[in-house]
Design an enzyme around this catalytic site. Structure first.
Site, PDB file in Angstrom:
ATOM      1  N   THR A 117       6.145 -64.863 -14.366  1.00 10.68           N
ATOM      2  CA  THR A 117       7.295 -65.083 -15.221  1.00 10.68           C
ATOM      3  C   THR A 117       7.610 -66.692 -15.232  1.00 10.68           C
ATOM      4  OG1 THR A 117       9.057 -64.424 -13.870  1.00 10.68           O
ATOM      5  CG2 THR A 117       8.128 -62.625 -15.270  1.00 10.68           C
TER       6      THR A 117
ATOM      7  N   ARG B 237       9.581 -69.218  -7.353  1.00 12.10           N
ATOM      8  CA  ARG B 237       9.228 -68.966  -8.699  1.00 12.10           C
ATOM      9  C   ARG B 237       8.138 -67.721  -8.774  1.00 12.10           C
ATOM     10  NH1 ARG B 237       7.323 -73.504 -12.800  1.00 12.10           N
ATOM     11  NH2 ARG B 237       5.482 -73.388 -11.505  1.00 12.10           N
TER      12      ARG B 237
ATOM     13  N   ASP C  26       1.307 -78.355  -6.240  1.00 12.76           N
ATOM     14  CA  ASP C  26       2.379 -77.383  -5.695  1.00 12.76           C
ATOM     15  C   ASP C  26       2.838 -78.086  -4.368  1.00 12.76           C
ATOM     16  OD1 ASP C  26       3.523 -75.321  -3.818  1.00 12.76           O
ATOM     17  OD2 ASP C  26       2.874 -74.013  -5.597  1.00 12.76           O
TER      18      ASP C  26
HETATM   19  C1  PRP Z   1       8.728 -75.188  -6.562  1.00 12.83           C
HETATM   20  C2  PRP Z   1       9.451 -76.296  -6.474  1.00 12.83           C
HETATM   21  C3  PRP Z   1      10.792 -75.918  -7.081  1.00 12.83           C
HETATM   22  C4  PRP Z   1      10.087 -75.099  -8.211  1.00 12.83           C
HETATM   23  C5  PRP Z   1      10.460 -75.701  -9.777  1.00 12.83           C
HETATM   24  O1  PRP Z   1       9.146 -74.190  -5.551  1.00 12.83           O
HETATM   25  O2  PRP Z   1       9.429 -76.829  -5.180  1.00 12.83           O
HETATM   26  O3  PRP Z   1      11.586 -75.290  -6.466  1.00 12.83           O
HETATM   27  O4  PRP Z   1       8.981 -74.620  -8.217  1.00 12.83           O
HETATM   28  O5  PRP Z   1       9.920 -74.930 -10.906  1.00 12.83           O
HETATM   29  P1  PRP Z   1      10.834 -74.543 -11.836  1.00 12.83           P
HETATM   30  O6  PRP Z   1      11.523 -75.876 -12.247  1.00 12.83           O
HETATM   31  O7  PRP Z   1      10.011 -74.154 -12.756  1.00 12.83           O
HETATM   32  O8  PRP Z   1      12.122 -73.785 -11.308  1.00 12.83           O
HETATM   33  P2  PRP Z   1       8.212 -72.775  -5.656  1.00 12.83           P
HETATM   34  O9  PRP Z   1       9.049 -71.778  -6.446  1.00 12.83           O
HETATM   35  O10 PRP Z   1       6.994 -72.994  -5.839  1.00 12.83           O
HETATM   36  O11 PRP Z   1       8.721 -72.469  -3.962  1.00 12.83           O
HETATM   37  P3  PRP Z   1       8.389 -73.029  -2.661  1.00 12.83           P
HETATM   38  O12 PRP Z   1       9.191 -74.096  -2.521  1.00 12.83           O
HETATM   39  O13 PRP Z   1       8.549 -72.213  -1.678  1.00 12.83           O
HETATM   40  O14 PRP Z   1       6.658 -73.337  -2.858  1.00 12.83           O
HETATM   41  N1  URA Z   2       6.474 -76.390  -8.645  1.00 14.46           N
HETATM   42  C1  URA Z   2       5.743 -77.142  -7.877  1.00 14.46           C
HETATM   43  O1  URA Z   2       5.572 -77.376  -6.616  1.00 14.46           O
HETATM   44  N2  URA Z   2       4.876 -77.911  -8.840  1.00 14.46           N
HETATM   45  C2  URA Z   2       4.915 -78.125 -10.267  1.00 14.46           C
HETATM   46  O2  URA Z   2       4.384 -78.801 -10.865  1.00 14.46           O
HETATM   47  C3  URA Z   2       5.787 -77.110 -10.815  1.00 14.46           C
HETATM   48  C4  URA Z   2       6.543 -76.050 -10.111  1.00 14.46           C
END
Ligand code: PRP
Ligand code: URA
Length: 207
Positions: free
Chosen positions: A107, A103, A199
């Site tokens: 944005t 993400r 997170d």
């Molecule tokens: C987190 C999570 C999902 C996403 C969810 O990953 O593991 O993939 O955010 O958010 P959304 O429903 O708003 O898209 P992140 O993008 O933080 O990446 P990471 O797994 O590398 O930490």
């Molecule tokens: N991604 C995460 O890991 N946690 C949240 O709460 C939302 C997005």
């Protein structure tokens, strides 16, 4: 299967409580996430087709069933790996695929960076795996990519879903059921789930 299944079980609730607690250390977080996912596997695999097979036990022949086609576990990187490894242990006949996306912090839109699939992907059932369904952007983009590759049988598995994400995902992919351990209250201004668990990727990988 209905489009949203929220799993209810005392052990699932107990393990989620451990994950949600900010004082849970990284080692306990990782092991609890794995054992919680293993508990969910019963439901994740319940849609798989089986086929008849004849085998011989040490005592006699018997008619039984085995998986018609082992599924493809599709982990959304990074955090999906925390769950997917545990499901792979339970079903080692499966294949593991990866979709990398992150993400954008401003944005909140997912940015795609990687994908790798087995060659016969379109013929197999896919279990799409990510612990968090927040805005739904990442899960929607991942399901888009699977459908571009002509996958028609997808289930989405997560640990914590926000109502906003469930709504958006269902609007985009009404044919893909969501199986989650919890449906939380809402998103905050940074699109994090409340009460949530923070997170997931950072807590799994201690970053
Ligand atoms: C987190 C999570 C999902 C996403 C969810 O990953 O593991 O993939 O955010 O958010 P959304 O429903 O708003 O898209 P992140 O993008 O933080 O990446 P990471 O797994 O590398 O930490
Ligand atoms: N991604 C995460 O890991 N946690 C949240 O709460 C939302 C997005």
């Amino acid at each position: 299967m209905s489009y949203l299944k929220v799993l209810e079980h005392p052990l699932i609730t107990h393990k989620l409580t451990i994950l949600r607690d900010k004082d849970t250390n990284p080692a306990l977080f990782k092991s609890t996430l794995a054992s919680l996912t293993a508990l969910m596997s019963h439901d994740l695999f319940s849609h798989l087709a089986t086929q008849p097979v004849t085998i011989t036990t040490p005592l006699e022949d018997m008619q039984t069933q085995k998986l018609a086609k082992p599924p493809v576990l599709v982990s959304i990187l990074r955090a999906g790996n925390g769950m997917a490894d545990s499901i792979f242990d339970i079903c080692p006949e499966a294949s593991m695929a990866h979709i990398g996306m992150q993400r954008d912090p401003d944005t909140h839109e997912p940015l795609f960076y990687y994908e790798k699939y087995p060659q016969d992907l379109s013929m197999r059932q896919c279990i799409l795996i990510d612990p968090m369904l927040a805005t739904g952007g990442s899960a929607i983009m991942a399901a888009d990519r699977l459908k571009e590759k002509r996958v028609s049988d997808i289930v989405f598995a997560c640990l914590v879903a926000a109502p906003e994400g469930v709504h958006a995902f269902h609007n985009a992919h009404s044919d893909v059921p969501i199986i989650t351990a919890a449906l939380d209250r809402e998103l905050n201004e940074n699109c994090y789930i409340l009460p949530g668990l923070g997170d997931a990727g950072d807590r799994i990988f201690n970053t």
